[in-house]
Scaffold this motif. Sequence first.
Motif, PDB file in Angstrom:
ATOM      1  N   PRO A 187       0.794  -1.235   0.000  1.00  0.00           N
ATOM      2  CA  PRO A 187       0.032  -0.012  -0.072  1.00  0.00           C
ATOM      3  C   PRO A 187       0.909   1.254   0.153  1.00  0.00           C
ATOM      4  O   PRO A 187       0.620   2.224  -0.531  1.00  0.00           O
ATOM      5  N   TYR A 188       1.893   1.145   0.489  1.00  0.00           N
ATOM      6  CA  TYR A 188       2.971   2.206   0.609  1.00  0.00           C
ATOM      7  C   TYR A 188       3.501   2.659  -0.747  1.00  0.00           C
ATOM      8  O   TYR A 188       3.167   3.784  -1.294  1.00  0.00           O
ATOM      9  N   LEU A 189       3.807   1.720  -1.378  1.00  0.00           N
ATOM     10  CA  LEU A 189       4.456   1.724  -2.744  1.00  0.00           C
ATOM     11  C   LEU A 189       3.358   2.302  -3.676  1.00  0.00           C
ATOM     12  O   LEU A 189       3.718   2.913  -4.649  1.00  0.00           O
TER      13      LEU A 189
ATOM     14  N   GLY B  52       3.074   4.822  -7.584  1.00  0.00           N
ATOM     15  CA  GLY B  52       2.109   4.789  -8.297  1.00  0.00           C
ATOM     16  C   GLY B  52       2.206   3.738  -9.370  1.00  0.00           C
ATOM     17  O   GLY B  52       3.154   3.089  -9.480  1.00  0.00           O
ATOM     18  N   ALA B  53       0.771   3.379 -10.050  1.00  0.00           N
ATOM     19  CA  ALA B  53       0.918   2.086 -10.954  1.00  0.00           C
ATOM     20  C   ALA B  53       1.901   2.180 -12.186  1.00  0.00           C
ATOM     21  O   ALA B  53       2.481   1.164 -12.286  1.00  0.00           O
ATOM     22  N   GLU B  54       2.290   3.235 -12.573  1.00  0.00           N
ATOM     23  CA  GLU B  54       2.983   3.300 -14.121  1.00  0.00           C
ATOM     24  C   GLU B  54       4.579   3.080 -13.463  1.00  0.00           C
ATOM     25  O   GLU B  54       5.167   2.300 -14.074  1.00  0.00           O
ATOM     26  N   LYS B  55       4.973   3.536 -12.291  1.00  0.00           N
ATOM     27  CA  LYS B  55       6.588   3.300 -12.024  1.00  0.00           C
ATOM     28  C   LYS B  55       6.576   1.935 -11.422  1.00  0.00           C
ATOM     29  O   LYS B  55       7.691   1.198 -11.679  1.00  0.00           O
ATOM     30  N   GLN B  56       5.729   1.247 -10.898  1.00  0.00           N
ATOM     31  CA  GLN B  56       5.552  -0.130 -10.290  1.00  0.00           C
ATOM     32  C   GLN B  56       5.633  -0.876 -11.575  1.00  0.00           C
ATOM     33  O   GLN B  56       6.154  -2.182 -11.866  1.00  0.00           O
TER      34      GLN B  56
ATOM     35  N   LYS C  75       9.078   9.276  -3.370  1.00  0.00           N
ATOM     36  CA  LYS C  75       8.373   9.897  -4.322  1.00  0.00           C
ATOM     37  C   LYS C  75       8.708   9.021  -5.809  1.00  0.00           C
ATOM     38  O   LYS C  75       9.612   8.218  -5.719  1.00  0.00           O
ATOM     39  N   PRO C  76       7.902   9.292  -6.757  1.00  0.00           N
ATOM     40  CA  PRO C  76       8.057   8.360  -7.962  1.00  0.00           C
ATOM     41  C   PRO C  76       9.494   8.381  -8.433  1.00  0.00           C
ATOM     42  O   PRO C  76      10.014   7.175  -8.979  1.00  0.00           O
ATOM     43  N   SER C  77      10.299   9.210  -8.266  1.00  0.00           N
ATOM     44  CA  SER C  77      11.797   9.409  -8.581  1.00  0.00           C
ATOM     45  C   SER C  77      12.538   8.556  -7.993  1.00  0.00           C
ATOM     46  O   SER C  77      13.814   8.174  -8.434  1.00  0.00           O
ATOM     47  N   ASP C  78      12.104   7.952  -6.922  1.00  0.00           N
ATOM     48  CA  ASP C  78      13.075   7.014  -6.116  1.00  0.00           C
ATOM     49  C   ASP C  78      12.758   5.502  -6.453  1.00  0.00           C
ATOM     50  O   ASP C  78      13.422   4.637  -5.712  1.00  0.00           O
ATOM     51  N   LEU C  79      12.599   5.259  -7.617  1.00  0.00           N
ATOM     52  CA  LEU C  79      12.234   3.958  -8.103  1.00  0.00           C
ATOM     53  C   LEU C  79      13.713   3.352  -8.170  1.00  0.00           C
ATOM     54  O   LEU C  79      13.579   2.173  -7.940  1.00  0.00           O
ATOM     55  N   TRP C  80      14.449   4.124  -8.421  1.00  0.00           N
ATOM     56  CA  TRP C  80      15.970   3.563  -8.513  1.00  0.00           C
ATOM     57  C   TRP C  80      16.382   2.907  -7.380  1.00  0.00           C
ATOM     58  O   TRP C  80      17.073   1.960  -6.962  1.00  0.00           O
TER      59      TRP C  80
ATOM     60  N   THR D  37      -0.008  -1.254 -21.825  1.00  0.00           N
ATOM     61  CA  THR D  37       0.650  -0.154 -21.157  1.00  0.00           C
ATOM     62  C   THR D  37       1.344  -0.504 -20.024  1.00  0.00           C
ATOM     63  O   THR D  37       1.243  -1.475 -19.029  1.00  0.00           O
ATOM     64  N   TYR D  38       2.373   0.463 -19.246  1.00  0.00           N
ATOM     65  CA  TYR D  38       3.070   0.211 -18.125  1.00  0.00           C
ATOM     66  C   TYR D  38       2.047   0.208 -17.148  1.00  0.00           C
ATOM     67  O   TYR D  38       2.534  -0.516 -15.975  1.00  0.00           O
ATOM     68  N   LYS D  39       0.922   1.028 -17.040  1.00  0.00           N
ATOM     69  CA  LYS D  39      -0.273   1.138 -16.187  1.00  0.00           C
ATOM     70  C   LYS D  39      -0.957  -0.330 -15.956  1.00  0.00           C
ATOM     71  O   LYS D  39      -1.152  -0.652 -14.871  1.00  0.00           O
ATOM     72  N   GLN D  40      -1.044  -0.731 -17.001  1.00  0.00           N
ATOM     73  CA  GLN D  40      -1.798  -2.230 -17.062  1.00  0.00           C
ATOM     74  C   GLN D  40      -0.725  -3.325 -16.398  1.00  0.00           C
ATOM     75  O   GLN D  40      -1.524  -4.172 -15.765  1.00  0.00           O
ATOM     76  N   VAL D  41       0.542  -3.043 -16.647  1.00  0.00           N
ATOM     77  CA  VAL D  41       1.464  -4.065 -16.159  1.00  0.00           C
ATOM     78  C   VAL D  41       1.588  -3.917 -14.521  1.00  0.00           C
ATOM     79  O   VAL D  41       1.540  -4.756 -13.827  1.00  0.00           O
ATOM     80  N   GLY D  42       1.329  -2.478 -14.143  1.00  0.00           N
ATOM     81  CA  GLY D  42       1.223  -2.306 -12.688  1.00  0.00           C
ATOM     82  C   GLY D  42       0.083  -2.627 -12.016  1.00  0.00           C
ATOM     83  O   GLY D  42       0.313  -3.139 -11.047  1.00  0.00           O
TER      84      GLY D  42
END
Length: 497
Positions: free
Chosen positions: A46-48, A53-57, A181-186, A257-262
């Motif tokens: 739930p945190y992630l 967000g779905a796209e980064k995931q 934040k989303p930019s912390d994906l790395w 889309t990446y959102k569907q992957v998420g």
Amino acid sequence: MEYCLLEKQKEIFGPKGSHMSKLKKNLGYQTIYQILNTCIPLITSPYLARVLGAEKQGVFSYTQSIINYFTLFAMLGVENYGTRTIANCGDDREKRSKSFWNIYFFQMCCTLLSIGIYVVYLTRICSQNVYIAFLQIFYLLGSLVDINWLFFGVEKFKTTVSRNMIIRISSVVLILSTVRKPSDLWIYTVIMSGSTFLSNAILWFFASKEIELKAIKKISWFEVASHIKPNLVLFVPLMAMSVYHIMDKTMLGLLSTYKQVGYYYNADKIINIPIGILTGVGTVMLPRMTSLNKEGKLEEARKLFLLSIELIIVVAVAMACGISAISKEFTPFFFGKGYDECIRLIIALSPVLVIKGLSEIARMQYLIPNHKEKIFIESVFCGAGVNFVVNWFLISRLGALGAVIGTLVAELVSCVWQYIKMNKYISCLTTIFKSMIYVVFGVIMFTIVRVVALCFNGGIVALFFEVLAGIITYAVICLIYWKVTKNKIVGLVIKKK
């Protein structure tokens, strides 16, 4: 009557002080670890979902699916083959050491080759999310130092479980404290892939207790080569099985889309929480069933296998019906806004718990210990082919739901094939058909949970009472059924006073 039930239990599990006490401890360790694995995603998911967000995931899931192909080839069939080979060595430390080093050298060569090919992929083929894809390489480095199979083979699950628990808890702390934040994906990628590498590397500090390190000098190219064929025999079905699981995310990334992957990634994550418990049982049982077959205790192995089938169905049906029953309230509470698509994905995926549970039992407790990998290979290739075809036609039209349907059909085809073929050697279909009564119990539980849900307007209070109602309903019905039919399972849950 309780005395008779206890005698029946002894007949199945063996006398007190036997090897079965060790088996029960290992099952206990594995259960504790799987419970931890169950709790951790309940904290991080739930945190992630809210932070990334779905796209980064989806980006993480897609790049991870690519690296998974390479780690698959790096390990080949070593995990299962190594476990079985080490178990066959018994207490012969010299033989075990010799087998270990020859198998590990083979693993190391395969992993180094995979790393080289992955570097080529990064520099020549990969055009999107290259940085994240590069950070996933720690998964491959983890394969380079992975010797879990040594400890599985000698049934030292306490060592692997305690180490994994510490690493897993530490990774959760790091995720919650550094991914903001989303930019912390790395950062998230480094934590996930790096923790896998660290978890595997630590085991080398305990290896000397099980093998002679100096036996590395006795590595024989001839013996290393002798492990290639049996490893490939186990690798082929594992490759097909893993590929058609990874394939869903890869094809979603290419055709949708990446959102569907998420969305798929999150729904699959929820379903995979309880699957870890089911596969954990198989991991513990593989060396035990191998030892029983080696010692000629075929009747004991048969009884244990048939009991395992019923127990897996009991647990898997409860999980599948329970998760699908609470998904409508659980999804928005757990993931937050924007994840309503996951509700129908979770419901549609839930039957896979029962199917994969049965497949895992067949593979780990009968086919591999009895060297009948051909059946496994046939079943998985059928499943992989079906999955690819269904995905190809449905993903572009239905997105993540198409991938879910592909997974369900593929898993079912593979499982049915295994049991039909296996029934020629061991009569197990009767046990499965009799155990389908638990599906009826699951439907009753599902209905009652949904009735309870109507009394509330969502939220954590509603979830609490839904879960409570589901547990009580299923448990009471099962206990009544076991007592009335004098089922041997009752001897495991009702102890002598």
